[in-house]
Design a protein around this motif. Structure first.
Motif, mmCIF file in Angstrom:
data_model
loop_
_atom_site.group_PDB
_atom_site.id
_atom_site.type_symbol
_atom_site.label_atom_id
_atom_site.label_comp_id
_atom_site.label_asym_id
_atom_site.label_seq_id
_atom_site.Cartn_x
_atom_site.Cartn_y
_atom_site.Cartn_z
ATOM 1 N N LEU A 289 66.863 -8.640 4.070
ATOM 2 C CA LEU A 289 65.554 -8.010 4.277
ATOM 3 C C LEU A 289 65.712 -6.689 5.034
ATOM 4 N N ALA A 290 66.648 -6.665 5.974
ATOM 5 C CA ALA A 290 66.898 -5.435 6.732
ATOM 6 C C ALA A 290 67.454 -4.343 5.824
ATOM 7 N N LEU A 291 68.306 -4.742 4.884
ATOM 8 C CA LEU A 291 68.932 -3.777 3.989
ATOM 9 C C LEU A 291 67.969 -3.231 2.944
ATOM 10 N N TRP A 292 66.906 -3.971 2.655
ATOM 11 C CA TRP A 292 66.048 -3.680 1.517
ATOM 12 C C TRP A 292 65.555 -2.227 1.493
ATOM 13 N N GLY A 293 64.880 -1.815 2.568
ATOM 14 C CA GLY A 293 64.319 -0.468 2.598
ATOM 15 C C GLY A 293 65.370 0.621 2.649
ATOM 16 N N LEU A 294 66.577 0.257 3.059
ATOM 17 C CA LEU A 294 67.669 1.225 3.137
ATOM 18 C C LEU A 294 68.281 1.470 1.759
ATOM 19 N N VAL A 295 68.592 0.377 1.055
ATOM 20 C CA VAL A 295 69.317 0.474 -0.217
ATOM 21 C C VAL A 295 68.403 0.833 -1.383
ATOM 22 N N THR A 296 67.125 0.461 -1.313
ATOM 23 C CA THR A 296 66.231 0.710 -2.446
ATOM 24 C C THR A 296 65.621 2.114 -2.442
ATOM 25 N N TYR A 297 66.027 2.960 -1.528
ATOM 26 C CA TYR A 297 65.628 4.371 -1.538
ATOM 27 C C TYR A 297 66.493 5.071 -2.585
ATOM 28 N N ALA A 298 65.875 5.729 -3.553
ATOM 29 C CA ALA A 298 66.570 6.217 -4.752
ATOM 30 C C ALA A 298 67.862 6.990 -4.465
ATOM 31 N N PRO A 299 67.863 8.012 -3.596
ATOM 32 C CA PRO A 299 69.118 8.742 -3.351
ATOM 33 C C PRO A 299 70.215 7.848 -2.761
ATOM 34 N N VAL A 300 69.835 6.939 -1.852
ATOM 35 C CA VAL A 300 70.818 6.020 -1.271
ATOM 36 C C VAL A 300 71.296 5.032 -2.328
ATOM 37 N N PHE A 301 70.362 4.549 -3.150
ATOM 38 C CA PHE A 301 70.688 3.543 -4.161
ATOM 39 C C PHE A 301 71.828 4.010 -5.065
ATOM 40 N N ARG A 302 71.731 5.224 -5.567
ATOM 41 C CA ARG A 302 72.777 5.753 -6.440
ATOM 42 C C ARG A 302 74.119 5.844 -5.708
ATOM 43 N N ASP A 303 74.101 6.423 -4.516
ATOM 44 C CA ASP A 303 75.340 6.596 -3.758
ATOM 45 C C ASP A 303 75.908 5.252 -3.310
ATOM 46 N N TYR A 304 75.009 4.326 -2.975
ATOM 47 C CA TYR A 304 75.423 2.993 -2.536
ATOM 48 C C TYR A 304 76.207 2.285 -3.630
ATOM 49 N N TYR A 305 75.669 2.308 -4.850
ATOM 50 C CA TYR A 305 76.348 1.640 -5.961
ATOM 51 C C TYR A 305 77.677 2.320 -6.278
ATOM 52 N N TYR A 306 77.704 3.642 -6.258
ATOM 53 C CA TYR A 306 78.959 4.362 -6.505
ATOM 54 C C TYR A 306 79.990 4.008 -5.429
ATOM 55 N N GLN A 307 79.547 3.922 -4.177
ATOM 56 C CA GLN A 307 80.444 3.538 -3.093
ATOM 57 C C GLN A 307 80.962 2.122 -3.289
ATOM 58 N N GLY A 308 80.084 1.218 -3.754
ATOM 59 C CA GLY A 308 80.516 -0.150 -4.029
ATOM 60 C C GLY A 308 81.594 -0.195 -5.094
ATOM 61 N N LEU A 309 81.419 0.552 -6.161
ATOM 62 C CA LEU A 309 82.441 0.626 -7.210
ATOM 63 C C LEU A 309 83.740 1.208 -6.646
ATOM 64 N N THR A 310 83.602 2.185 -5.759
ATOM 65 C CA THR A 310 84.785 2.806 -5.150
ATOM 66 C C THR A 310 85.572 1.789 -4.333
#
Length: 400
Positions: free
Chosen positions: A207-228
């Motif tokens: 729940l704490a992560l929700w508003g952080l990760v679901t912000y569009a610019p963060v979401f894209r970078d977050y997923y790319y970082q996860g793949l990295t």
């Protein structure tokens, strides 16, 4: 379960004895060795012939493993929180980390990135607000203006302003990190005395992560970082269980589920373009098992539509969340039967038996199905061995 295993073992022994000749003699050790080699050849990679260099590495790995097993502080025998630093400094772990892997097949969307990246990257971006909840958790939101008050949360604070007033932001950053992970330097058995406590804490983190990760610019970078991070560990393929939430922009506008899946696909393609030896990724659409039948029906309907529109990228459907506090699969049988009834191919990737509270009634149902799978695994494993032995006995003309 142990009683069943003993019965299986006894049955195997009796079966083998029944086919042995009446006049017992000392078995030929060469035949025994040949049988063991045959069984070993049936294992994964058992028929692979190693080169001299590979044999040398295999010998080294075995030696390193033996040395680690002889240590007084053997990591697998310890709680992970206490063993984590030992694992990170382990020579054999360092070597295995560099070796190529296949696929990471059980990764969840909100837990695929190192928490330090989230704090040092995402929370340092402009317009990031944070508040403290009544139950000692945190919430985030990105907004171009002061967000509306959130129920059961303190007033929103712009982190950029908060940090500007500090000489050293390390303490604040460490405090945020502590709210985004289960890890504790205290005795974990004391901090988390029951499954209820640890699961409540676990879900508060998401729940704490929700508003952080679901912000569009963060979401894209977050997923790319996860793949990295997965690529850095030399895994070449990913299957990601994803809730496919609405993604929001700075002005508060949102994107639907199809946009979220399409963004996953676009970022995956970009990552593959940047890393040609990476095989790719697919998404398993998930929904929390705590929802009601109506919500589950809508989710299955959405999954069928997404499968039609993204046939190569959407792998299938699964349920997530604590099993023994959520509803069993049988409760959702009507919704889960929709694809078959409509002739739609929607693969299911259900997993069960991860969380069990023996005091709850549906635990029996969970373990009934899980137990069946365990028994099948035992039968197949022992069955292969029995079949080899019986075939050998028949060839020796020792049975009627």
């Amino acid at each position: 379960m142990s009683v069943h295993l003993q019965r299986h073992q006894a049955a195997v022994v009796l079966l083998l004895l029944a086919f042995l000749p009446s006049g017992l003699t000392i078995p030929d050790p060469r035949q025994r060795e040949a049988l063991m080699q045959l069984e070993a050849s049936m294992q994964t990679g058992g028929q692979t012939v190693l080169t001299d260099a590979e044999l040398q590495l295999d010998t080294l790995l075995f030696k390193m493993k033996q040395e680690e097993m002889l240590r007084a502080d053997f990591p697998p025998a310890m709680h992970f929180f206490k063993a984590r630093h030992l694992i990170r400094t382990s020579p054999i772990f360092s070597l295995l980390q560099k070796m190529p892997k296949g696929g990471a097949l059980h990764v969840h969307d909100f837990s695929m990135v190192d928490v330090e990246w989230l704090v040092k990257n995402a929370t340092y971006r402009p317009h990031c607000y944070m508040c403290l909840t009544d139950n000692q958790s945190i919430r985030f939101i990105f907004s171009s203006r002061r967000p509306r008050p959130l129920s059961h949360c303190s007033p929103w604070n712009l982190l950029e302003t908060v940090r500007a007033k500090m000489v050293n932001t390390t303490e604040l950053d460490n405090s945020i990190m502590a709210n985004l992970t289960l890890f504790t330097h205290q005795d974990p058995a004391t901090v988390y005395p029951s499954q209820d406590v640890v699961w409540d804490r676990f879900e508060q983190i998401f729940l704490a992560l929700w508003g952080l990760v679901t912000y569009a610019p963060v979401f894209r970078d977050y997923y790319y970082q996860g793949l990295t991070e997965i690529y850095t560990d030399n895994a070449m393929y990913l299957e990601l269980r994803a809730l496919l939430p609405e993604i929001y922009e700075l002005d508060g506008s949102t994107h639907d589920t199809a946009w979220t899946l399409k963004t996953y696909q676009e970022v995956t393609r970009q990552f593959r373009a940047d890393h040609p030896d990476f095989f790719g990724a697919r998404i398993i659409f998930t929904v929390h098992r705590g929802v009601n039948i109506s919500v589950m029906t809508d989710a299955v309907e959405e999954a069928m539509k997404l499968r039609r529109d993204f046939p190569e990228f959407l792998a299938g459907f699964d349920l997530v969340g604590r099993e023994d506090k959520g509803r069993p699969l049988w409760y959702f049988r009507d919704a889960l039967s929709l694809p078959v009834e409509r002739g739609v191919t929607l693969p299911f990737f259900f997993h069960a038996g991860e969380t069990v509270n023996w005091e709850l009634n549906n635990s029996l149902e969970i373990w009934t199905f899980t137990g069946l799978f365990i028994q099948l695994a035992i039968y197949f494993t022992i069955g292969n061995l029995i079949q080899h032995i019986l075939n050998r006995i028949k060839k020796m003309n020792t049975c009627n």
